[in-house]
Design a protein around this motif. Structure first.
Motif, PDB file in Angstrom:
ATOM      1  N   VAL A   4       0.874  -1.170   0.000  1.00 34.17           N
ATOM      2  CA  VAL A   4       0.000   0.000   0.000  1.00 34.17           C
ATOM      3  C   VAL A   4       0.909   1.217   0.000  1.00 34.17           C
ATOM      4  O   VAL A   4       1.860   1.285   0.792  1.00 34.17           O
ATOM      5  CB  VAL A   4      -0.927   0.016   1.241  1.00 34.17           C
ATOM      6  CG1 VAL A   4      -1.623   1.367   1.384  1.00 34.17           C
ATOM      7  CG2 VAL A   4      -1.974  -1.090   1.145  1.00 34.17           C
ATOM      8  N   SER A   5       0.642   2.157  -0.896  1.00 30.04           N
ATOM      9  CA  SER A   5       1.508   3.334  -0.993  1.00 30.04           C
ATOM     10  C   SER A   5       0.921   4.539  -0.278  1.00 30.04           C
ATOM     11  O   SER A   5       1.280   5.678  -0.562  1.00 30.04           O
ATOM     12  CB  SER A   5       1.770   3.679  -2.467  1.00 30.04           C
ATOM     13  OG  SER A   5       0.563   3.993  -3.132  1.00 30.04           O
ATOM     14  N   GLY A   6      -0.008   4.282   0.636  1.00 29.43           N
ATOM     15  CA  GLY A   6      -0.576   5.361   1.427  1.00 29.43           C
ATOM     16  C   GLY A   6      -1.894   5.851   0.879  1.00 29.43           C
ATOM     17  O   GLY A   6      -2.554   5.176   0.079  1.00 29.43           O
ATOM     18  N   GLY A  21       3.759   5.476   3.861  1.00 34.04           N
ATOM     19  CA  GLY A  21       2.752   6.234   4.585  1.00 34.04           C
ATOM     20  C   GLY A  21       1.740   5.348   5.271  1.00 34.04           C
ATOM     21  O   GLY A  21       2.053   4.608   6.207  1.00 34.04           O
ATOM     22  N   GLY A  22       0.488   5.412   4.790  1.00 36.28           N
ATOM     23  CA  GLY A  22      -0.568   4.584   5.355  1.00 36.28           C
ATOM     24  C   GLY A  22      -0.289   3.105   5.222  1.00 36.28           C
ATOM     25  O   GLY A  22      -0.829   2.303   5.994  1.00 36.28           O
ATOM     26  N   GLY A  23       0.555   2.727   4.259  1.00 44.07           N
ATOM     27  CA  GLY A  23       0.956   1.317   4.134  1.00 44.07           C
ATOM     28  C   GLY A  23       1.787   0.879   5.323  1.00 44.07           C
ATOM     29  O   GLY A  23       1.622  -0.229   5.840  1.00 44.07           O
ATOM     30  N   VAL A  24       2.705   1.750   5.769  1.00 46.73           N
ATOM     31  CA  VAL A  24       3.485   1.449   6.973  1.00 46.73           C
ATOM     32  C   VAL A  24       2.561   1.387   8.177  1.00 46.73           C
ATOM     33  O   VAL A  24       2.671   0.488   9.022  1.00 46.73           O
ATOM     34  CB  VAL A  24       4.599   2.494   7.185  1.00 46.73           C
ATOM     35  CG1 VAL A  24       5.318   2.260   8.506  1.00 46.73           C
ATOM     36  CG2 VAL A  24       5.604   2.458   6.034  1.00 46.73           C
ATOM     37  N   ALA A  25       1.632   2.344   8.274  1.00 50.64           N
ATOM     38  CA  ALA A  25       0.684   2.348   9.392  1.00 50.64           C
ATOM     39  C   ALA A  25      -0.135   1.060   9.409  1.00 50.64           C
ATOM     40  O   ALA A  25      -0.379   0.478  10.469  1.00 50.64           O
ATOM     41  CB  ALA A  25      -0.241   3.555   9.286  1.00 50.64           C
TER      42      ALA A  25
END
Length: 266
Positions: free
Chosen positions: A67-69, A116-120
């Motif tokens: 996911v790239s955020g 971003g949101g992928g890391v989250a």
């Protein structure tokens, strides 16, 4: 079994005790819109309520990104006012928080960009497996975005305060090898081997005693809390439920009979 979803940009299926959820927006590196977050919430709720689903795997379509955020092209329509930002953040936290609190184990299968949101999202999972071509980053400081306490705390519990600050302060991309050294991912595998590895791991977990697996997830969560706020009674109860279960009897019998146990989760 394929599940019906509210948008084709989210896919879900159930197979042999494993729930698979895929972010399916490969032309935008699986950037996530509001409708995708809403669909993800529904999918995860279905997996959580289904006793046949024992493990959940998250992935991104296309092999180039997990996911790239957030989908930046949607910012004007979805995050242009304080009210819209609040609604968007509330929706994402329902997914992040719900995922983090799920009683069932969750594996993030990461191939390519995780930004971003992928890391989250990945930090809300229990285990993170990535390919050697994966990259990680949180570009909030380049966009002027703010990250709340819950998300920062989940990341910091994995990689500590110094690496958390480095990720946010620099806003740069980190390699898979760097992510492994930080403790952000459990394993880095050659390209082409991640899917088979994750499928095998998920099958191994699904074959184990669900009460034991669930108890460990909950107890680890309590252990991460400050000692004064830990629910030790809950931990004791979870352990007692394991020893009082039919699965404990089945596990003993299977060991003595030299066969694989057939656990029922009760």
């Amino acid at each position: 079994m394929e599940l019906a979803t509210t948008t084709p940009k989210m896919q879900a299926r159930k197979d042999a005790g494993i729930g698979w959820m895929t972010f399916n927006n490969p032309e935008r590196h699986n950037a996530v819109s509001m409708e995708m977050w809403q669909a993800a919430e529904s999918i995860l709720a279905d997996f959580a309520e289904d006793p046949e689903v024992r493990v959940i795997v998250l992935s991104g379509a296309g092999g180039k990104a997990f996911v790239s955020g957030a989908d930046i092209s949607k910012f004007e329509s979805e995050r242009s006012s304080a009210e819209a930002v609040a609604a968007y953040n509330a929706q994402t936290e329902r997914v992040y928080g719900g995922l983090y609190r799920l009683a069932k184990p969750v594996i993030a299968m990461i191939e390519g960009h995780c930004i971003g949101g992928g890391v989250a999202l990945a930090t809300c999972c229990d285990i993170r497996i990535c390919s050697e071509n994966s990259s990680f980053g949180i570009p909030a400081a380049r966009l002027g975005l703010g990250y709340g306490l819950k998300g920062v705390s989940r990341l910091m519990s994995l990689i500590g305060p110094s690496y958390t600050k480095e990720l946010f302060f620099t806003a740069r991309r980190f390699t898979a090898a760097e992510a492994e050294r930080m403790g952000l991912v459990n394993r880095v595998l050659p390209r082409g081997e991640v899917q088979d590895f994750v499928a095998t791991m998920a099958q191994e977990i699904a074959a184990n005693a669900p009460l034991t697996v669930t108890s460990i997830k909950r107890i680890v969560g309590e252990a991460l809390k400050d000692e004064a706020t830990r629910d030790t009674a809950l931990c004791d109860q979870l352990v007692a439920e394991c020893f009082g279960s039919q699965d404990y009897i089945e596990g003993r019998r299977a060991f003595l009979e030299k066969r694989k146990p057939a656990f029922q989760g009760r």
